[in-house]
Write an enzyme that holds these catalytic residues in place. Structure first.
Site, PDB file in Angstrom:
ATOM      1  N   LEU A   1     -32.998  -3.654 -10.351  1.00 52.82           N
ATOM      2  CA  LEU A   1     -32.853  -2.245 -10.746  1.00 52.82           C
ATOM      3  C   LEU A   1     -32.535  -2.151 -12.237  1.00 52.82           C
ATOM      4  O   LEU A   1     -31.521  -2.668 -12.699  1.00 52.82           O
ATOM      5  CB  LEU A   1     -31.727  -1.587  -9.941  1.00 52.82           C
ATOM      6  CG  LEU A   1     -31.852  -1.680  -8.418  1.00 52.82           C
ATOM      7  CD1 LEU A   1     -30.730  -0.893  -7.752  1.00 52.82           C
ATOM      8  CD2 LEU A   1     -33.205  -1.177  -7.955  1.00 52.82           C
TER       9      LEU A   1
ATOM     10  N   GLY B   1     -31.803   2.866 -15.085  1.00 52.46           N
ATOM     11  CA  GLY B   1     -30.738   3.668 -15.681  1.00 52.46           C
ATOM     12  C   GLY B   1     -30.614   3.388 -17.169  1.00 52.46           C
ATOM     13  O   GLY B   1     -30.826   2.267 -17.626  1.00 52.46           O
TER      14      GLY B   1
ATOM     15  N   ARG C   1     -22.808   4.790 -20.474  1.00 58.64           N
ATOM     16  CA  ARG C   1     -21.499   4.288 -20.902  1.00 58.64           C
ATOM     17  C   ARG C   1     -21.596   3.315 -22.073  1.00 58.64           C
ATOM     18  O   ARG C   1     -20.602   3.015 -22.730  1.00 58.64           O
ATOM     19  CB  ARG C   1     -20.775   3.641 -19.699  1.00 58.64           C
ATOM     20  CG  ARG C   1     -20.311   4.660 -18.669  1.00 58.64           C
ATOM     21  CD  ARG C   1     -19.925   4.034 -17.335  1.00 58.64           C
ATOM     22  NE  ARG C   1     -21.102   3.740 -16.517  1.00 58.64           N
ATOM     23  CZ  ARG C   1     -21.052   3.290 -15.258  1.00 58.64           C
ATOM     24  NH1 ARG C   1     -19.881   3.076 -14.672  1.00 58.64           N
ATOM     25  NH2 ARG C   1     -22.169   3.043 -14.592  1.00 58.64           N
TER      26      ARG C   1
HETATM   27  C1  UD1 Z   1     -23.483   0.078  -8.517  1.00 67.14           C
HETATM   28  C2  UD1 Z   1     -23.179   0.185  -7.003  1.00 67.14           C
HETATM   29  C3  UD1 Z   1     -21.744  -0.259  -6.757  1.00 67.14           C
HETATM   30  C4  UD1 Z   1     -21.550  -1.668  -7.279  1.00 67.14           C
HETATM   31  C5  UD1 Z   1     -21.976  -1.787  -8.735  1.00 67.14           C
HETATM   32  C6  UD1 Z   1     -22.005  -3.236  -9.134  1.00 67.14           C
HETATM   33  C7  UD1 Z   1     -24.492   1.975  -5.980  1.00 67.14           C
HETATM   34  C8  UD1 Z   1     -24.491   3.395  -5.544  1.00 67.14           C
HETATM   35  N1  UD1 Z   1     -23.357   1.540  -6.559  1.00 67.14           N
HETATM   36  O1  UD1 Z   1     -22.608   0.973  -9.197  1.00 67.14           O
HETATM   37  O2  UD1 Z   1     -21.455  -0.242  -5.371  1.00 67.14           O
HETATM   38  O3  UD1 Z   1     -20.199  -2.059  -7.132  1.00 67.14           O
HETATM   39  O4  UD1 Z   1     -23.303  -1.273  -8.940  1.00 67.14           O
HETATM   40  O5  UD1 Z   1     -22.163  -3.404 -10.520  1.00 67.14           O
HETATM   41  O6  UD1 Z   1     -25.473   1.275  -5.767  1.00 67.14           O
HETATM   42  N2  UD1 Z   1     -30.360   2.316 -11.464  1.00 67.14           N
HETATM   43  C9  UD1 Z   1     -31.688   2.659 -11.287  1.00 67.14           C
HETATM   44  N3  UD1 Z   1     -31.996   3.925 -10.891  1.00 67.14           N
HETATM   45  C10 UD1 Z   1     -31.044   4.867 -10.636  1.00 67.14           C
HETATM   46  C11 UD1 Z   1     -29.686   4.507 -10.806  1.00 67.14           C
HETATM   47  C12 UD1 Z   1     -29.380   3.213 -11.218  1.00 67.14           C
HETATM   48  O7  UD1 Z   1     -32.582   1.836 -11.493  1.00 67.14           O
HETATM   49  O8  UD1 Z   1     -31.410   5.991 -10.280  1.00 67.14           O
HETATM   50  C13 UD1 Z   1     -30.048   0.937 -11.890  1.00 67.14           C
HETATM   51  C14 UD1 Z   1     -29.275   0.839 -13.181  1.00 67.14           C
HETATM   52  O9  UD1 Z   1     -30.155   0.709 -14.270  1.00 67.14           O
HETATM   53  C15 UD1 Z   1     -28.437  -0.418 -12.979  1.00 67.14           C
HETATM   54  C16 UD1 Z   1     -28.245  -0.473 -11.474  1.00 67.14           C
HETATM   55  O10 UD1 Z   1     -29.217   0.368 -10.900  1.00 67.14           O
HETATM   56  O11 UD1 Z   1     -29.114  -1.588 -13.384  1.00 67.14           O
HETATM   57  C17 UD1 Z   1     -26.862  -0.011 -11.052  1.00 67.14           C
HETATM   58  O12 UD1 Z   1     -26.622   1.271 -11.581  1.00 67.14           O
HETATM   59  P1  UD1 Z   1     -25.213   1.626 -12.225  1.00 67.14           P
HETATM   60  O13 UD1 Z   1     -25.269   3.032 -12.663  1.00 67.14           O
HETATM   61  O14 UD1 Z   1     -24.795   0.610 -13.179  1.00 67.14           O
HETATM   62  O15 UD1 Z   1     -24.327   1.543 -10.882  1.00 67.14           O
HETATM   63  P2  UD1 Z   1     -22.768   1.330 -10.793  1.00 67.14           P
HETATM   64  O16 UD1 Z   1     -22.081   2.615 -11.011  1.00 67.14           O
HETATM   65  O17 UD1 Z   1     -22.354   0.173 -11.615  1.00 67.14           O
HETATM   66 CA    CA Z   2     -23.298  -1.150 -13.106  1.00 68.31          CA
END
Ligand code: UD1
Ligand code: CA
Length: 493
Positions: free
Chosen positions: A10, A13, A17
């Protein structure tokens, strides 16, 4: 692994931050982007396919992903509606219908391939619907917390913003690395809702769904929790960068490299070091730098994409895309710009800058010089304070100095120009025309001394007084000057 393996990374995002124009997953540590580290670990799992979910700056992130995994499937998430939405897009784009699907975040750079392989193998062997890689961290803020029942079975993952004060005290966190049975995933993804604090489709809600379906969910608690840590901001990035560097320096010390002060020695992930290399404090070895046996680097040296030959010595230098031959010495205070090559047993001394310069074996530029766009033959010595004037204001030109030449101090070589094998130049020579092999080049007129010039032209100044005192104090009256009264090219002002 026996079953088909799909890995989804993934990376859609933006990473608000980070407060950066650079996408979060592209921020570097140890000479690679965060997602580059993740993909390097993923490759070790030898999956059937890798799917990267891209969204913000998709061209840039997609191209970057393909540098690590050329045949990666790029799934575009148009609306960033959460990690659940991201995985749905990935599954649709890849057309995966079978096997095991491992989902990872692009921002957990310390994850190691070995841990991923073990995790996926355990998930496969246990025949679970869902397996979560978890860690016990001292400060769980920001992570999804693992909720277990009295029997210790995982019941759900609750996100920071949705957690109750009691749930927030749980220190076991979701690393974001989750393995699914593909059948379960395809069936459950459409059932995800977004009724939560962020209004997003949380991938982590699939744990509760699997439990409600009566399926097995397991967690693998990793001992080395740093591997599960994500970097959401630059403070966390620096912390993970330090841990990565500790890991890398530790590795090389175990491989026979002496590192006097690991805390001030920074080594990128792709650097290669031979046994019996010594690194002194304040050394940074970056990019694809290679250092051969018995070489000593440092203190206070930065080398990026450089090769350092066996037993070479590099002190207080800065180099990029340069090659330093075996037994050569460089520094202190030497700047090697791209295309610099020092031959075996050669030397670049203090306050020497080189660029696109090839020095043969044993060739030396010991002091205070600029060597740009030049070829210097073996065994040649360049005098102190020599400038290779390679730029005429419009174009760059080349200078060739032959083998075993000896050039004098304070020379200027006005390119394009060639100095032959075994040739010499006198001190202060400005070489504008080629010097044939074996010739001595002398430029400028003979030295003329205008006797008592200072008595006439600097009368009443400290210089004039000093000259008078020296001349008259010596008790001899010098002969009348034979030449004119004007100074050597100086004008009064
Ligand atoms: C996420 C997890 C959390 C975990 C943490 C670990 C979820 C809801 N939460 O939170 O349980 O403890 O990671 O680091 O899964 N991304 C996408 N598309 C989106 C949203 C995010 O591709 O619509 C990607 C971001 O680029 C990133 C990853 O998913 O690489 C995680 O997203 P991030 O916003 O960092 O999640 P956390 O709040 O850290
Ligand atoms: Ca994260």
């Amino acid at each position: 692994m026996a079953r088909d393996l799909t890995v989804i990374v993934l990376a859609a995002g933006g990473g608000t931050r980070m407060k950066s124009k650079t996408m979060k997953v592209l921020h570097p540590l140890g000479g690679r982007s965060m997602v580059g580290h993740v993909l390097t670990a993923v490759r070790e799992m030898a999956p059937q396919r890798v799917v990267a979910v891209v969204g913000n700056q998709r061209e840039q992130v997609g191209a970057h992903v393909r540098e690590y995994v050329p045949d990666a499937v790029l799934a575009v998430q148009e609306v960033l509606d959460g990690t659940g939405g991201a995985v749905r897009v990935a599954m649709e784009t890849a057309g995966t219908t079978d096997g095991i699907v491992v989902v990872l975040n692009g921002d957990t750079p310390l994850l190691q391939g070995e841990s991923l392989r073990a995790f996926a193998a355990e998930h496969e062997a246990a025949e679970r619907a869902v397996s979560i890689l978890t860690g016990e961290v001292p400060d769980p803020f920001g992570y999804g917390r693992i909720l277990r029942n009295e029997e210790g079975d995982v019941e759900a993952i609750v996100e920071e913003k949705d957690a109750s004060p009691i749930e927030r005290q749980v220190r076991e966190i979701n690393s974001g690395i989750i393995a699914f049975d593909a059948d379960f995933l395809l069936d459950a993804l459409p059932r995800l809702g977004n009724d939560n604090a962020k209004g997003e489709f949380y991938l982590t809600d699939l744990v509760r769904i699997a439990r409600d379906d009566g399926l097995t969910v397991g967690a693998h608690v990793i001992g080395d929790v740093a591997q599960t840590e994500g970097a959401n901001d630059r403070a966390q990035l620096a912390r993970l960068g330090r841990i990565l560097n500790d890991r890398i320096t530790e590795h090389w010390m175990r491989e026979g490299v002496t590192i006097m002060d690991p805390a001030t020695t920074w080594i990128d992930a792709d650097v290669r070091l031979a046994p019996d290399v010594t690194l002194l404090p304040g050394t940074q070895l970056l990019g694809a730098t290679v250092v051969e046996e018995d070489a000593v680097v440092g203190p206070d040296t930065t080398l990026k994409d450089c090769e350092v030959g066996p037993a070479a010595r590099v002190v207080r230098a800065h180099g990029e895309l340069a090659v330093i031959g075996g037994g050569a010495t460089v520094g202190p205070f030497t700047y090697l710009r791209p295309g610099s090559e020092v031959g075996a047993r050669g030397k670049l001394g203090a306050f020497v800058e080189t660029k696109n310069a090839h020095l043969g074996d044993g060739a030396k530029v010991p002091h205070l010089s600029y060597v740009g766009d030049a070829e210097i033959g073996e065994g040649t010595n360049i005098g102190a304070g020599t400038i290779f004037a390679n730029y005429d204001g419009v174009a760059k030109h080349h200078t060739v100095v032959g083998r075993f030449a000896r050039t004098g101090a304070n020379n200027t070589f006005v390119a394009p120009v060639e100095i032959g094998d075994g040739a010499a130049t006198a001190g202060g020579t400005v070489v504008r025309r080629d010097v044939p092999p074996g010739a001595l080049a002398v430029s400028g007129g003979q030295q003329r001394n205008l006797e008592e010039w200072a008595l006439r032209r600097r009368e009443g100044t400290p210089q004039g007084d000093a000259a008078r005192a020296a001349i008259e104090g010596a008790g001899e009256r010098p002969a009348d000057p034979e030449v004119g009264t004007d100074g050597p090219g100086e004008s009064e002002s």
